[in-house]
Enzyme design. Structure first.
Site, short mmCIF file in Angstrom:
data_model
loop_
_atom_site.label_atom_id
_atom_site.label_comp_id
_atom_site.label_asym_id
_atom_site.label_seq_id
_atom_site.Cartn_x
_atom_site.Cartn_y
_atom_site.Cartn_z
N TYR A 246 0.85 -1.19 0.00
CA TYR A 246 0.00 0.00 0.00
C TYR A 246 0.89 1.26 0.00
O TYR A 246 0.69 2.18 -0.78
CB TYR A 246 -0.91 -0.02 1.24
CG TYR A 246 -1.82 1.18 1.34
CD1 TYR A 246 -3.06 1.20 0.71
CD2 TYR A 246 -1.44 2.30 2.07
CE1 TYR A 246 -3.90 2.30 0.79
CE2 TYR A 246 -2.26 3.41 2.15
CZ TYR A 246 -3.49 3.40 1.52
OH TYR A 246 -4.32 4.50 1.61
N ASP A 247 1.91 1.25 0.89
CA ASP A 247 2.81 2.40 0.99
C ASP A 247 3.51 2.65 -0.35
O ASP A 247 3.73 3.79 -0.74
CB ASP A 247 3.88 2.17 2.07
CG ASP A 247 3.26 2.19 3.44
OD1 ASP A 247 2.11 2.69 3.56
OD2 ASP A 247 3.89 1.70 4.40
N SER B 204 -31.58 14.98 18.19
CA SER B 204 -31.04 14.10 19.24
C SER B 204 -32.04 12.96 19.47
O SER B 204 -33.02 12.84 18.72
CB SER B 204 -30.77 14.89 20.51
OG SER B 204 -31.85 15.72 20.77
N GLU C 159 -29.06 -0.30 15.85
CA GLU C 159 -27.67 0.16 15.68
C GLU C 159 -27.02 0.35 17.04
O GLU C 159 -27.70 0.45 18.05
CB GLU C 159 -27.68 1.53 14.96
CG GLU C 159 -28.35 1.49 13.61
CD GLU C 159 -28.60 2.88 13.04
OE1 GLU C 159 -27.97 3.84 13.50
OE2 GLU C 159 -29.44 2.98 12.13
N LYS D 63 -25.04 2.61 19.77
CA LYS D 63 -24.95 4.04 20.06
C LYS D 63 -23.51 4.33 20.47
O LYS D 63 -23.11 4.11 21.61
CB LYS D 63 -25.93 4.44 21.16
CG LYS D 63 -25.95 5.95 21.34
CD LYS D 63 -27.17 6.40 22.10
CE LYS D 63 -27.34 7.90 22.08
NZ LYS D 63 -26.23 8.65 22.55
N LYS E 55 -34.45 2.38 15.25
CA LYS E 55 -35.10 3.33 14.36
C LYS E 55 -36.17 2.60 13.56
O LYS E 55 -35.89 1.51 13.03
CB LYS E 55 -34.08 3.92 13.38
CG LYS E 55 -32.98 4.70 14.08
CD LYS E 55 -31.89 5.15 13.13
CE LYS E 55 -30.81 5.85 13.92
NZ LYS E 55 -29.60 6.10 13.15
N CYS F 245 -7.47 35.92 46.68
CA CYS F 245 -7.41 34.46 46.84
C CYS F 245 -6.82 33.84 45.55
O CYS F 245 -7.41 33.98 44.47
CB CYS F 245 -8.81 33.92 47.11
SG CYS F 245 -8.88 32.14 47.11
S1 IVH Z 1 -29.37 8.86 15.10
C1 IVH Z 1 -32.35 10.64 14.23
N1 IVH Z 1 -27.80 6.80 15.46
O1 IVH Z 1 -26.36 10.11 19.68
C2 IVH Z 1 -31.66 11.01 15.44
N2 IVH Z 1 -27.34 8.78 16.68
O2 IVH Z 1 -28.43 11.33 21.39
C3 IVH Z 1 -30.25 11.36 15.20
N3 IVH Z 1 -25.37 8.63 18.12
O3 IVH Z 1 -26.18 13.32 18.36
C4 IVH Z 1 -29.28 10.48 15.75
N4 IVH Z 1 -24.81 6.56 17.62
O4 IVH Z 1 -24.34 11.77 17.67
C5 IVH Z 1 -28.06 8.06 15.81
N5 IVH Z 1 -26.49 4.90 15.65
C6 IVH Z 1 -26.75 6.16 15.99
C7 IVH Z 1 -25.93 6.87 16.92
C8 IVH Z 1 -26.28 8.18 17.24
C9 IVH Z 1 -24.50 7.64 18.34
C10 IVH Z 1 -25.33 9.97 18.75
C11 IVH Z 1 -25.53 11.09 17.76
C12 IVH Z 1 -26.57 11.98 18.32
C13 IVH Z 1 -26.76 11.45 19.71
C14 IVH Z 1 -28.23 11.57 20.07
#
Ligand code: IVH
Length: 675
Positions: free
Chosen positions: A38-39, A84, A116, A118, A299, A441
């Site tokens: 690769y390098d 969020s 997914e 988090k 989701k 202080c």
């Molecule tokens: S979806 C639709 N998916 O968690 C809502 N967020 O608490 C938007 N995060 O600011 C977020 N893993 O940075 C989503 N698989 C994931 C995630 C994720 C981490 C973070 C994201 C967001 C925060 C929300």
């Protein structure tokens, strides 16, 4: 020499080869060639580009580390708000979520959920134009983030150019994808080890390390940190949207085929019971993952259903995060010490025998105040249970006093300030003890100056706590005005300074004089004057001199300023020392620009009330925007109110406004008006 058509072809071939092998290595984790091979390809491309600069493309794999942006971080407006997530902490919370979703969709059958991980990292938004990385931004306030393009480009897993997938789904002309930048746990530990050895800043957790590494002006620093990315969603795409599948899971798979990294644990399941199983599964493998996660995200998979469900405030109704319970550990209290805050308040802190909780070493926990110390009856030498949840300061949840040393004595509040030795006082009706020696202080002085130089105040880079401590100890500064009298020769005597670094710091101190009026007011550190109050003051007084002459009645008239804050402001400016300090500061030639009053005929001079929640902005941002447009924003509806801005779930203010015949604007009407 001009490149021949063969040279041109070779550059194209090498670029494509490097892109594909980089993708196999960083995204799929399935390298096909040795690192040395690769390098070799990389060096060949570099050589050709050096020889024929006209063949160097912006998205060439050799262009990951570019130059620093000319001036700080620019702002970038996201194509659609970065939302969020609502949190669930139990199976019941999850089942309630599923029930709510089904009720809204009038659906009785089980739904498909995309499950997914988090990731505990930093949210980013990447913009691709014609398949090439165009810009990247942090989440910011959800609507506007900071431009971090120069840094994102240094991440090997971020494709500078999307790969044309084999599935014939064309890449849209413009595409916005969202993801999380993170650092693997083991890499985080080695960064901290190296930092510790060279006396540099230690990060509290991998998330802070990722955020700190991404928010660097110099992309070379970002490039030196092992940052990674997983994409978990998309913001918007142009009219070629029809090429995008109709569900979250397939979109993520398509992104992966374009070279974007997607977490391999992503799955679609049917029904909430399978969601619960997914969580149990992930809980089981959590410790084996190379990175930290703080839960899982569910989701509703299909986009048309997501659209039907919509969102409340800043969180979608179609997604939820199931968080892991806070992690706990057992350790011993080595001692209890007392910290002095910027305004003299004394906070008890438990210094702990270092203990690793959830991958992070914890060596102290805040005890907040003496009520908490008494409630726990925590003493030196006690065994304690410490809880760590995400970003929150570790807490002592329980004292195990079974093995308590017989002669251990109750923790008593200090009588004297641990920093300056003066007698402590208690504010009327308050629990907190306070050191009143605001001028002399050393601990308060250090905290005051830390606040003055901090990012949202004067934003002086390179003045960390250790340097400030030395400057105070050596009596090189006695207040923040002293910073502007420092010279290179003063700094060179400090640990870790050479001529170049000293001159850089002097330049950045000098540069801070050109700032906004609201930052300057905030930097003074007046009690009860946070950033919003500072902005409101700056909007009402055109310069510091007129603010210094303000009176209580005028201050109370200002939006957001109550009698308590007004009294603190008056007290601050009646103090001879503060007046001397400000006069001295101003004599250094500050250029303080007042906020732009971007007045708007609909809002100028009007009294406006906000109610309910909004999806495109936070209430604070809306308030600032309205003030900027010349409005006075008050909290309750009365005969004086000219306009009510009403979001979702408006409540009684809307009823009252209609009774009084006050005009009402909805979120959409407001957006249309402002546009
Ligand atoms: S979806 C639709 N998916 O968690 C809502 N967020 O608490 C938007 N995060 O600011 C977020 N893993 O940075 C989503 N698989 C994931 C995630 C994720 C981490 C973070 C994201 C967001 C925060 C929300």
């Amino acid at each position: 020499m001009k490149p021949s058509s063969e040279d041109k072809l070779r550059v194209k071939e090498l670029t494509a080869l490097i892109q594909i092998h980089s993708y196999r290595y960083h995204v799929l984790d399935e390298p096909e060639i040795k690192d040395s091979e690769y390098d070799r390809l990389f060096q060949k491309l570099l050589l050709l580009e050096e020889k024929f600069p006209e063949l160097l493309a912006i998205s060439s794999p050799t262009q990951r580390v570019g130059s620093k942006p000319a001036s700080g971080f620019k702002k970038i407006t996201h194509g659609s708000p970065m939302l969020s997530l609502e949190n669930a902490f139990s199976v019941k919370d999850l089942k309630d979520f599923d029930r709510r979703v089904k009720e809204r969709l009038t659906n009785t059958e089980s739904l498909d959920y995309c499950c997914e991980l988090k990731l505990d990292g930093v949210a980013v938004n990447l913009f691709y134009k014609k398949g090439k990385l165009d810009k990247a931004a942090t989440r910011g306030d959800g609507s506007v983030g900071e431009d971090i393009t120069h840094n994102i480009k240094t991440l090997p897993s971020v494709p500078l150019e999307l790969l044309k997938g084999s599935n014939n789904k064309g890449i849209p002309n413009s595409l916005e994808v969202r993801g999380e930048v993170f650092i693997e746990s083991s890499k985080f530990e080695s960064i901290n080890k190296t930092s510790k050895e060279s006396g540099k800043k230690i990060f509290a957790n991998p998330r802070n390390a990722a955020a700190g590494s991404l928010r660097q002006l110099d992309p070379k620093i970002t490039a030196s940190r092992p940052l990674k990315l997983f994409i978990h969603g998309y913001g918007s795409a142009d009219s070629t949207d029809k090429n995008i599948p109709d569900n979250q899971y397939e979109v993520l798979q398509l992104f992966q085929s374009w070279g974007l990294p997607v977490n391999p644990e992503t799955k679609v399941v049917r029904g909430i019971d399978e969601c619960i199983n997914y969580f149990l599964n992930i809980e089981g493998i959590r410790k084996k993952l190379a990175y930290e996660i703080d839960g899982v995200v569910y989701k509703v998979n299909r986009f048309n259903l997501q659209k039907k469900l919509g969102q409340v405030a800043r969180a979608p109704r179609w997604a939820i995060a199931r968080k892991f319970p806070a992690e706990t550990g057992k350790t011993v209290v080595n001692s209890i010490s007392f910290q002095v805050g910027r305004l003299g308040s004394i906070t008890p802190v438990a210094d702990l025998k270092p203990v690793k909780i959830g991958g992070v070493t914890i060596s102290n926990a805040s005890l907040h105040n003496f009520d908490e110390v008494n409630r726990l009856d925590v003493r030196k030498g006690d065994s304690v249970i410490v809880k760590r949840a995400g970003d929150v300061i570790p807490q002592i949840t329980k004292v195990d006093n079974r093995n308590r040393i017989k002669r251990s004595s109750k923790t008593k509040p200090p009588k004297e300030c641990p920093s300056c030795g003066s007698k402590l006082a208690r504010d009327e009706g308050a629990i907190a003890l306070r050191c009143l020696e605001t001028q002399s202080c050393p601990a308060q002085l250090l905290e005051m100056i830390k606040h003055f130089v901090s990012r949202n105040a004067m934003n002086i880079e390179g003045l960390g706590e250790k340097i400030l401590q030395q400057l105070i100890e050596k009596e090189l500064i006695k207040d923040f005005a002293g910073l502007y009298e420092l010279q290179e020769r003063d700094l060179i005597q400090l640990e870790g300074f050479a001529f170049k670094s000293a001159s850089n710091l002097i330049n950045s101190i000098e540069g801070s004089k050109d700032t906004s009026l609201q930052r300057f007011i905030y930097a003074l550190g007046i009690r009860e004057v946070g950033e919003t109050t500072a902005l409101n003051l700056a909007l009402n007084y055109s310069d510091v001199e007129s603010l210094m002459e303000s009176n209580r009645e005028d201050l109370i008239e200002i939006n957001d300023i109550g009698p308590v804050a007004a009294d603190f402001i008056i007290e601050y400016f009646s103090n001879e020392n503060s007046v001397d300090l400000i006069t001295k500061l101003l004599s250094f030639g500050f250029k303080l620009s007042p906020p732009k009053k971007d007045t708007h005929p609909i809002f100028s001079g009007k009294t406006v009330v906000i109610t309910g929640s909004f999806s495109s902005f936070s209430r604070n941002r809306l308030k600032e925007e309205l003030i900027n447009k010349g409005a006075k924003v008050t909290s309750s509806v009365s005969m004086k109110t000219n306009l009510l801005i009403s979001g979702e779930k408006p409540g009684s203010k809307l009823t009252k406004a209609s009774e009084l015949g006050i005009s009402v604007l909805t979120e959409q009407e407001l957006i249309d008006l402002l546009n």
